[in-house]
Design a protein around this motif. Structure first.
Motif, mmCIF file in Angstrom:
data_model
loop_
_atom_site.group_PDB
_atom_site.id
_atom_site.type_symbol
_atom_site.label_atom_id
_atom_site.label_comp_id
_atom_site.label_asym_id
_atom_site.label_seq_id
_atom_site.Cartn_x
_atom_site.Cartn_y
_atom_site.Cartn_z
ATOM 1 N N UNK A 55 0.828 -1.206 0.000
ATOM 2 C CA UNK A 55 0.000 0.000 0.000
ATOM 3 C C UNK A 55 0.869 1.266 0.000
ATOM 4 N N UNK A 56 1.648 1.497 1.063
ATOM 5 C CA UNK A 56 2.720 2.504 1.083
ATOM 6 C C UNK A 56 2.361 3.916 1.479
ATOM 7 N N UNK A 57 1.247 4.128 2.161
ATOM 8 C CA UNK A 57 0.960 5.490 2.598
ATOM 9 C C UNK A 57 0.012 5.456 3.805
ATOM 10 N N UNK A 93 1.272 2.095 6.224
ATOM 11 C CA UNK A 93 1.145 0.646 6.114
ATOM 12 C C UNK A 93 1.741 0.145 4.808
ATOM 13 N N UNK A 94 2.526 -0.909 4.914
ATOM 14 C CA UNK A 94 3.135 -1.530 3.740
ATOM 15 C C UNK A 94 3.271 -3.032 3.979
ATOM 16 N N UNK A 95 2.153 -3.805 3.884
ATOM 17 C CA UNK A 95 2.261 -5.261 4.010
ATOM 18 C C UNK A 95 3.268 -5.809 3.011
ATOM 19 N N UNK A 96 4.189 -6.650 3.516
ATOM 20 C CA UNK A 96 5.244 -7.090 2.608
ATOM 21 C C UNK A 96 5.502 -8.593 2.626
ATOM 22 N N UNK A 97 5.011 -9.307 3.640
ATOM 23 C CA UNK A 97 5.272 -10.741 3.677
ATOM 24 C C UNK A 97 4.193 -11.440 4.485
ATOM 25 N N UNK A 98 3.985 -12.727 4.165
ATOM 26 C CA UNK A 98 2.930 -13.493 4.825
ATOM 27 C C UNK A 98 3.351 -14.951 4.923
ATOM 28 N N UNK A 99 2.921 -15.611 6.012
ATOM 29 C CA UNK A 99 3.161 -17.043 6.171
ATOM 30 C C UNK A 99 2.014 -17.621 6.987
#
Length: 373
Positions: free
Chosen positions: A133-135, A184-190
């Motif tokens: 997202x990044x902002x 917010x900047x979601x970048x990884x998931x597990x």
């Protein structure tokens, strides 16, 4: 390159580095590996995953668009388009199996794109996607219904269908766990059993998403003060605040979660670390001496493998990356570097070969690396 990467990971302020982290106990060695291009013309390729059938999947963050623009960081705008995708690669062919994913492009210098950043599978084998997202979270409403998937963790239901499992952007807007500017900047998931763990790179935290979609903070890394680099020309003893920026998470062979940090400006060589996290406990440092980690995984022998987006540091202007394995004695073995240009992610196939998303800050490719162990 530096400006692009700052925007890609939404580094609005300097990032975290703990002073005094030692380099590996023994000197790094190198292994010559050959890279073979197996897929081309990927739009900002990011996360890589391999399904049960052996098909390699690559997340494409897309190209953004011109549908609507919202305020971004660094005084730029972010413009929306449904240009993200997931491409499948197998036996010499490639095909976009998911299309129309949300994508944002920056209007500033360096042309940065945020969208599908990471891929993983849940316990049922369903594909999960971490959406960047990044902002500021409050700006997302300006995108309307089409942009509601930005800043979330998605589960893919079909070629043009997905559902939101957890809204990381909304959580950041409501709680802001690190206390810095809301971003917010979601970048990884597990996936870990019924729970999902996700990293918000801009929020400096690891979040837990339960089966009801409730998001909670598992751990947050606060800002730290570190010595300012000599080249800044500041008085002796000057310090600067920097943030952690977690960008990659994987489940280890021992069942714990392992988290890699990018570190941030001034991106010191050897300053990135890998952390071990058992949910409910404080994380501990597992491995040190890396530079700008962007992804990690464990091979079939349980050895940690780390991907660096820029082996000489993002401040160097050199976009050469490196794939590094941590040996049993703690030494680092460089598996590949030449030909890796801003690599973003990798996955390890059943035969031990590596599939790497290369040239991830533009029109990129998927390469295969096979080495003799």
């Amino acid at each position: 390159m530096l400006d692009a990467m700052r925007r890609t990971l939404s580094l609005a302020v300097p990032l975290v580095l703990v002073a005094g982290i030692a380099a590996p106990a023994t000197a790094a060695t190198s292994t010559t590996g050959r890279l073979t291009v197996v897929a081309r013309n990927l739009d900002n390729p990011r996360g890589v995953a391999i399904d049960r059938a052996g098909t390699v999947l690559v997340a494409e963050a897309g190209l953004g668009g011109d549908d609507v623009c919202i305020p971004g960081t660094f005084g730029t705008n972010l413009c929306y388009g449904s240009t993200g995708a997931i491409t499948a690669v197998r036996h010499g062919w490639q095909k976009r199996v998911v299309t129309g994913l949300p994508s944002l492009r920056s209007t500033g210098a360096g042309f940065s794109v945020y969208g599908a950043h990471d891929l993983a599978f849940d316990r049922q084998g369903k594909l999960l996607v971490a959406m960047g997202y990044s902002t500021d979270p409050v700006s997302r409403d300006l995108l309307g219904a089409a942009g509601a998937a930005m800043g979330t963790i998605l589960r893919v239901e079909g070629k043009h269908r997905w559902s939101v499992l957890g809204d990381l952007s909304a959580y950041e807007g409501q709680h802001n766990p690190d206390g810095v500017i809301p971003e917010s900047q979601p970048y990884a998931v597990v996936a870990d059993g019924r729970d999902i763990y996700a990293l918000d790179a801009a929020a400096n935290d690891v979040l837990r998403i339960d089966r009801r979609g409730v998001v909670t903070t598992e751990h947050v890394w606060p800002q730290e003060q570190v010595p300012a680099p000599p080249e800044w020309g500041l008085p002796p003893g000057s310090t600067t605040p920097i943030q952690f920026v977690p960008v990659t998470i994987a489940k280890g062979p021992d069942g714990a979660l392992y988290i890699g940090q990018l570190t941030g400006h001034p991106f010191p060589n050897g300053g990135a670390r890998v952390w071990r996290l058992v949910p409910g406990q404080e994380p501990t440092i597992y491995a040190t001496g890396f530079t700008n980690i962007i992804d990690l995984a464990f091979d079939k022998r349980g050895r940690l493998v780390v991907l660096e987006i820029a082996k000489n540091g993002l401040s160097s202007g050199d976009s050469t990356g490196a794939l590094i394995r941590v040996e049993r004695d703690g030494s680092h073995r460089e598996l590949a570097s030449t030909g890796l240009d801003s690599p973003m992610s990798f996955a390890i196939a059943g035969d031990g070969s590596f599939y790497i998303a290369n040239k991830g800050l533009g029109i990129g490719e998927l390469v295969r690396l096979s080495i003799r162990d």
